[in-house]
Every structure is written in structure tokens, then in C-alpha cells.
Design an enzyme around this catalytic site. Structure first.
Site, PDB file in Angstrom:
ATOM      1  N   TYR A 183      17.815  43.790   2.271  1.00  0.00           N
ATOM      2  CA  TYR A 183      18.860  43.280   3.164  1.00  0.00           C
ATOM      3  C   TYR A 183      19.692  44.439   3.718  1.00  0.00           C
ATOM      4  CZ  TYR A 183      22.164  39.846   5.034  1.00  0.00           C
ATOM      5  OH  TYR A 183      22.928  39.073   5.883  1.00  0.00           O
ATOM      6  N   PRO A 204      15.580  34.547  11.818  1.00  0.00           N
ATOM      7  CA  PRO A 204      16.868  35.234  11.681  1.00  0.00           C
ATOM      8  C   PRO A 204      17.429  35.298  10.258  1.00  0.00           C
ATOM      9  CG  PRO A 204      17.167  33.071  12.677  1.00  0.00           C
ATOM     10  CD  PRO A 204      15.692  33.264  12.552  1.00  0.00           C
ATOM     11  N   LYS A 227      17.229  40.666  10.479  1.00  0.00           N
ATOM     12  CA  LYS A 227      16.459  41.901  10.639  1.00  0.00           C
ATOM     13  C   LYS A 227      16.079  42.231  12.083  1.00  0.00           C
ATOM     14  CE  LYS A 227      16.310  43.678   6.674  1.00  0.00           C
ATOM     15  NZ  LYS A 227      17.705  44.107   6.674  1.00  0.00           N
TER      16      LYS A 227
HETATM   17  C1  PHB Z   1      24.772  35.924  12.473  1.00  0.00           C
HETATM   18  O1  PHB Z   1      24.490  35.480  13.601  1.00  0.00           O
HETATM   19  O2  PHB Z   1      25.922  36.283  12.204  1.00  0.00           O
HETATM   20  C2  PHB Z   1      23.742  36.014  11.439  1.00  0.00           C
HETATM   21  C3  PHB Z   1      22.481  35.474  11.659  1.00  0.00           C
HETATM   22  C4  PHB Z   1      21.518  35.555  10.666  1.00  0.00           C
HETATM   23  C5  PHB Z   1      21.826  36.155   9.454  1.00  0.00           C
HETATM   24  C6  PHB Z   1      23.083  36.683   9.239  1.00  0.00           C
HETATM   25  C7  PHB Z   1      24.042  36.603  10.228  1.00  0.00           C
HETATM   26  O3  PHB Z   1      20.913  36.209   8.473  1.00  0.00           O
END
Ligand code: PHB
Length: 393
Positions: A386, A296, A300
Site C-alpha cells: 500500500y 481503485p 494504485k
Molecule cells: C480516494 O478517492 O480518495 C480513494 C480511492 C481509492 C482508495 C483510496 C482512496 O483505495
């Protein structure tokens, strides 16, 4: 056996399957979605919360962005932080300045709700709580699904079957002799939701010798946090106090305070990269987690599923409406190029930010963090990936 017929049989009612049904419907292609879980279960799964620019562009184009515009929050970039020998630095990477593209904070849970509402409005057939889903005759012109629904056996005949049923669903196993690539990481994330206003305007990704931490958010009153923890961590090992102390340590910065609040949800997430090819076998196409899993760290997962479906929908429309199979024939190769880009980016963000305990890794990570926050050339690569490359990249 009860028989039904449609043009496209979609396995899985998560965001990939529901978005595909929506895109096909706009072009007059009929589909039926089957799902093993309940509607409530699918709608309440907590996943990441960042939409990249091309996901937002697509949702706008198809009229699914009203609530996103109202309730979502556009971010120009992210903060990157590290703590080296007791000294912390936090730097902002501005995607808009670097690439002209931004990201939106809007939970996958919310995207799913919007897709379900739109499906209900147009009368989309979605069979929830089916069991024993199996895929048949994929190499022929008459593929089908079988499943049981309320104790009744059903055969759903279709022209095309699409597997949007994630890594545990039956679709990816229906591809004979696939090639797979797999990486598990030696750490997991402990994720929490808390009823507290975010202590930051934009997300903070923090490298710390004790482990990575991420400060994300869902709204002006709900924050989302993650802490790097060892694999097989038990939730019981982490009291509320230990969680907040861990976060305060890893985000520590002069003149900045972490606000705390009641924790409303907590879970441990494994980190994994996985790719399976080909993403097509005969009349079966795979999209989303059925073909690939990303850790995570770069947010993505959902965006990549959306990109798959955005490529697949026009390919199926051209095939089924105009008998033009060229885009469908290209899908597996086109989609997998973006899959590997996102797989690399997610692996790169993950390995740059997680403590391994190895002093050589540590110096490389700090050097990389300094480079992406001090050089526009270094920052632009992170920003471009990103905020997301255009669909079809
Ligand atoms: C989120 O759950 O808000 C989240 C998870 C992973 C990320 C960014 C945000 O890289």
C-alpha cells in the site's frame, strides 16, 4: 499537411504524459504533448487521492511538492473494519511502524493542476482538443503522429512516441499482436464527494455483509466515500438518504458517528483489472492506463503510472542523449514486473473487501482481515504494497 518536429511525442496530457514531459525537460529533452480533451476536462477529472511514498519522493525531488507539503495530509496507515454477526471491529494498520513508509492524501486532480502549472511556466507545448490522432512508422527511426488541430492536419515527427492516453486512446492499439489479461468484477463503486469534515483521521476500508464501503477525504472540509453497488447501478436508485444510510450501516461502530453533509458529486465506477504487454513496440512506449488498469481499492492507478514514467524518463534520456538504449530496451520487462505486483495487490484488496454473497468467500475474507490486523507478518505485506515498493522494484 502542416509539419512539426520534436524529440518525444507524448499522446495524452493526464498525469503520466505531463509528468513525463516534466522529467524529460529537466534533462534537456524536448517533447510535445497532444490531448483530445480540453485542458479543463483533464484538470477536473476526479480520481483517487492517495500518493504512495515513492510518488511523493519523486515529486519532492523534482520541485513539484510545494502545494502537496502545504495542503496534503500525511497518513501513517489505514483503518480496516468488518462486521461479523452484528459485531463490528475497526483496527489500524500502521505502515510507518511496519515499513518506515507513509502515504499522502492529495487528490490526483491536484497533482494534475501542479503539473499543468509547471508546464505553463516552462513553456511546454501541449495541444489540447486535437482529433483523429494516429501513430505511424513506429518500427522505423522516424515515427510520427498525425492529428487535426483547429481543422488543420498536422504531422508531428519525433524520435520516440509515448502513449500515455489511457485504455481508450489509440496508442495501445498500435502495438501489433499484444497479449492481454482482463478481469471485470461483479460489483462497482458508487463514489460521492461531500462538503463535510472527515469523520476519521485516516481512511477506513470496511467489509460488511451488505457490501464494502470506503471513507476517504480530500481536505479538512471535503470527504470522499465509496459504496459497493451492483454492476449497472443507476445513480437515480440512490437518493442522498439512501447513500448516507448505506454508509452509516457499513461503517457502524460503537462510539463512532458518521457526519453527513451536502453531496457535491456522484458517479458509478466499474471495477476492472487489465494488463497489456509488451509495453513497447519499436519506437512506441506505453505508460500508465494505456497498458494497465487496476481497480481503485488499493489506490494504485496514479502511483503505478508515476512509476512507469519514472522508469521511462531516464531510459529515454540515456537513449536520446547518449545513444545508450540499454534502459529503453529493459523498460518493458522492468515496468511490467511492478505492474503485476500492483495488479495482484489491487485484486487482493478488492477480493478481500467486497461482499460476494458466498458464505465460503465471507469466511475467507474475515479470516484474512483478522490476520492482517493481528499479525505483524500479515500486516507488513499489506503495508509494504500500500505504501508502495521502491521505484524499480
Ligand atoms: C480516494 O478517492 O480518495 C480513494 C480511492 C481509492 C482508495 C483510496 C482512496 O483505495
Amino acid at each position: 499537411m502542416h509539419e512539426e518536429r520534436t524529440q518525444v511525442a507524448i499522446v495524452g496530457a493526464g498525469p503520466a504524459g505531463m509528468l513525463l514531459a516534466h522529467l524529460l525537460d529537466r534533462e534537456g529533452i524536448e517533447s510535445v504533448v497532444v490531448e483530445t480533451r480540453t485542458e479543463e476536462y483533464v484538470a477536473s477529472r476526479i480520481r483517487a487521492g492517495i500518493l504512495e511514498q515513492s510518488t511523493v519522493d519523486l515529486l519532492r525531488e523534482i520541485g513539484l511538492a510545494d502545494r502537496l507539503e502545504r495542503e496534503g495530509d500525511e497518513h501513517r496507515g489505514i483503518h480496516l473494519q468488518w462486521t461479523d454477526r452484528g459485531h463490528s471491529e475497526r483496527h489500524h494498520v500502521d505502515f510507518v511502524d511496519l515499513t518506515g513508509r507513509s502515504v499522502w492524501v492529495y487528490g490526483q486532480t491536484e497533482v494534475q493542476k501542479d503539473l499543468v502549472a509547471a508546464a505553463r511556466e516552462r513553456g511546454q507545448v501541449v495541444h489540447y482538443e486535437v482529433a483523429d490522432t494516429a501513430l505511424h512508422d513506429l518500427e522505423t527511426g522516424q515515427p510520427s503522429l498525425t492529428f487535426t488541430r483547429d481543422g488543420e492536419e498536422v504531422r508531428l515527427r519525433a524520435e520516440v512516441v509515448v502513449g500515455c492516453d489511457g485504455s481508450f486512446g489509440p496508442s495501445r492499439g498500435a502495438v501489433p499482436d499484444p497479449r492481454t489479461w482482463d478481469r471485470t468484477y461483479p460489483y462497482s463503486w458508487l463514489g460521492i464527494l461531500a462538503d463535510v469534515a472527515p469523520s476519521t483521521d485516516e481512511l477506513i476500508y470496511a467489509w460488511h455483509p451488505e457490501g464494502f464501503a470506503l471513507h476517504s477525504m480530500r481536505s479538512s472540509t471535503v470527504s470522499r466515500f465509496y459504496l459497493q453497488v451492483p454492476n449497472d447501478t443507476a445513480l437515480d436508485d440512490w437518493s442522498d438518504d439512501r447513500i448516507w444510510e448505506g454508509l452509516a450501516t457499513r461503517f457502524d461502530l460503537d462510539g463512532w458517528t458518521l457526519q453527513t453533509g451536502p453531496i457535491t458529486d456522484r458517479s458509478v465506477l466499474p471495477m476492472r483489472s487489465f494488463v497489456q504487454t509488451p509495453m513497447r513496440h519499436g519506437r512506441l512506449f506505453l505508460a500508465g492506463d494505456a497498458a494497465h488498469i487496476v481497480p481503485p481499492t488499493g489506490a494504485k492507478g496514479l502511483n503505478l503510472a508515476v512509476a512507469d514514467v519514472a522508469l521511462l524518463a531516464p531510459a529515454l534520456v540515456a537513449w536520446l542523449r547518449k545513444d545508450d538504449a540499454s534502459l529503453a530496451d529493459a523498460y518493458a520487462d522492468t515496468a511490467v514486473r511492478r505492474v503485476w505486483r500492483c495488479t495482484h495487490f489491487s485484486w487482493w484488496m478488492t477480493t478481500m473487501l467486497h461482499a460476494t454473497g458466498d458464505p465460503f468467500d465471507e469466511q475467507l475474507q474475515l479470516s484474512q482481515l483478522r490476520w492482517v490486523t493481528s499479525s505483524d507478518a500479515g500486516a507488513a505485506g499489506l503495508a509494504e504494497n500500500y505504501a508502495g515498493l521502491p521505484i524499480g522494484f
